[in-house]
Scaffold this active site. Structure first.
Site, PDB file in Angstrom:
ATOM      1  N   GLU A  96      -5.386 -41.990  -1.357  1.00 33.38           N
ATOM      2  CA  GLU A  96      -5.178 -43.214  -0.584  1.00 33.38           C
ATOM      3  C   GLU A  96      -4.215 -44.105  -1.367  1.00 33.38           C
ATOM      4  OE1 GLU A  96      -7.741 -46.444   2.022  1.00 33.38           O
ATOM      5  OE2 GLU A  96      -8.687 -45.479   0.301  1.00 33.38           O
ATOM      6  N   HIS A 108      -3.265 -48.783   5.664  1.00 37.41           N
ATOM      7  CA  HIS A 108      -2.805 -49.909   4.843  1.00 37.41           C
ATOM      8  C   HIS A 108      -1.339 -50.181   5.188  1.00 37.41           C
ATOM      9  CE1 HIS A 108      -6.379 -50.311   2.265  1.00 37.41           C
ATOM     10  NE2 HIS A 108      -6.498 -48.996   2.441  1.00 37.41           N
ATOM     11  N   HIS A 117      -9.066 -45.157   8.528  1.00 33.44           N
ATOM     12  CA  HIS A 117     -10.009 -46.236   8.884  1.00 33.44           C
ATOM     13  C   HIS A 117      -9.437 -47.236   9.900  1.00 33.44           C
ATOM     14  CE1 HIS A 117      -7.919 -48.309   5.646  1.00 33.44           C
ATOM     15  NE2 HIS A 117      -8.702 -47.878   4.677  1.00 33.44           N
ATOM     16  N   ASP A 123     -16.183 -44.041   3.756  1.00 35.26           N
ATOM     17  CA  ASP A 123     -15.262 -44.766   2.857  1.00 35.26           C
ATOM     18  C   ASP A 123     -16.075 -45.444   1.749  1.00 35.26           C
ATOM     19  OD1 ASP A 123     -13.013 -45.861   1.714  1.00 35.26           O
ATOM     20  OD2 ASP A 123     -12.664 -47.344   3.286  1.00 35.26           O
TER      21      ASP A 123
END
Length: 398
Positions: free
Chosen positions: A130, A196, A217, A279
């Site tokens: 990530e 993100h 997510h 997560d």
């Protein structure tokens, strides 16, 4: 010798059916209604009506049991992995955060060693990276000092060093060089996903055509619709619904997203396009009030309250403390989703996203015997990995 699970409520991708499952060696041999044919020396477990489910497939977790996958040691990986195992996770993709080159390489080392020495743990196909190639405006709880644009020399080093240890990589597709990076990932069999990020619809479409088919997510740390000069422009949230073939994951802990939104995502995208993810951070499976997000050396302090991790100033969530059984429980008991679809989103769909659906994720003859048993409250009492009981007990055996 075979192992038989009888009197089980067997969870298939489209139904729950009373019956049996037979395991031979590492694989599922048969499944059906009624009772199986047994032979001398066979092991029989009577589930007495409990559910028998495919093991959960977790594609995004940072840790559990007091350990983070960024700690960089095999011991940390094993502790976190076995904590998740106790809650039904039989396939796990340890997840890194944006970090220094040294810490990322250490995380790769920790995974590779853990895979060699761990026994009675979940399968660890590879890492989910990530970052560090993310958008600072959507950093969430990630430390900004480690966020940077894609650097070909660096990501090629990570890929070469990993030698197949990296399975997935989350990136912000609007960054300079991101499309070249995504194509490189696909060339190496690594699943790219977008997260993100501050992308708008046109950029999402470009990313999709460059092989980025998954959204990290959904709703968390990403763009929504913006208005400029009176006109509205969809962000990633809306784009995920507009582009039907995009798969998404949702943090279904009941905190990150309201139950109503979880039900809406399920209804609009369908269980074959939605994966549940915890997560989770290192304090998943623990009863603590404070913890650290990321490595103990360079991570960030967080507080635990209201069943979720928060930044110390309480302005944002810092991560989930959930395990996968909780996700299924929230979707089943609160969002009122049929149990077989809850389990599908926690098993077959994430397995499909990661290219493992021919091996794990559903109860079908020929697939790996990763099986779990739980009750109506989704309390896991038995876990089997590759045909061997790795945790708990499936009930009365004979």
């Amino acid at each position: 010798m075979s192992i038989h699970f009888v009197n089980a409520a067997v969870i298939y991708p489209d139904r729950v059916e009373q019956g049996f499952v037979t395991v031979e060696g590492h694989r599922i041999k048969a499944a059906g209604t009624g009772l199986p044919e047994t032979g001398p020396g066979d092991q029989v477990y009577d589930l007495r009506g409990k559910y028998l489910s495919p093991g959960f497939v977790e594609i995004h977790s940072h840790g559990a049991g007091g350990c983070d996958f960024m700690d960089g040691t095999a011991e940390a990986v094993i502790t976190a992995a076995k904590t998740h195992l106790q809650h039904g996770t039989t396939t796990l993709f340890p997840t890194t955060l944006a970090a220094s080159r040294e810490e990322i390489l250490n995380s790769i080392d920790g995974l590779r060693l853990a895979r060699r020495i761990m026994t009675d743990g979940p399968e660890l196909p590879g890492l989910h990276m990530e970052g560090p190639y993310l958008n600072r405006k959507q950093k969430g709880a990630i430390d900004e000092q480690y966020i940077r644009d894609p650097q070909r020399e660096e990501y090629e080093e990570f890929i070469f060093y990993g030698q197949g240890a990296i399975s997935r990589w989350t990136l912000a597709p609007e960054l300079p060089g991101a499309m070249e990076f995504a194509r490189c990932l696909r060339d190496h069999g690594i699943v790219p996903s977008m997260g993100h990020t501050d992308v708008e619809y046109g950029q999402v479409l470009e990313a999709y055509h460059n092989g980025i088919n998954h959204v990290t997510h959904l709703y968390s740390a990403m763009s929504g619709m913006v208005r400029r000069g009176g006109f509205r422009y969809p962000g990633l949230i809306e784009s995920a619904f507009c582009i039907s073939d995009l798969t998404v994951e949702v943090i279904a802990d009941g905190c990150h997203l309201p139950v109503e939104i979880l039900e809406m995502v399920y209804r609009l995208k369908g269980p074959d396009k939605v994966a549940l993810t915890c997560d989770s951070m290192r304090c998943a499976g623990q009863n603590v009030k404070e913890s650290v997000l990321g490595s103990l050396k360079n991570g960030q302090r967080v507080i635990i309250e209201d069943d979720v991790a928060k930044m110390p100033d309480r302005t944002a969530f810092a991560g989930s403390i959930a395990t996968d059984d909780r996700l299924v429980r929230v979707m089943y008991h609160q969002a009122r989703v049929p149990l077989w679809d809850c389990v599908r989103m926690m098993s077959l769909t994430p397995a499909s996203i990661m290219g493992l659906a021919d091996q794990v994720g559903s109860i079908m003859p020929g697939k790996t015997a990763n099986l779990i048993s739980f009750d109506e409250d989704i309390r896991v009492n038995g876990v089997m990995v590759q045909g061997s009981v790795a945790f708990g007990s499936f009930g009365a055996g004979k």
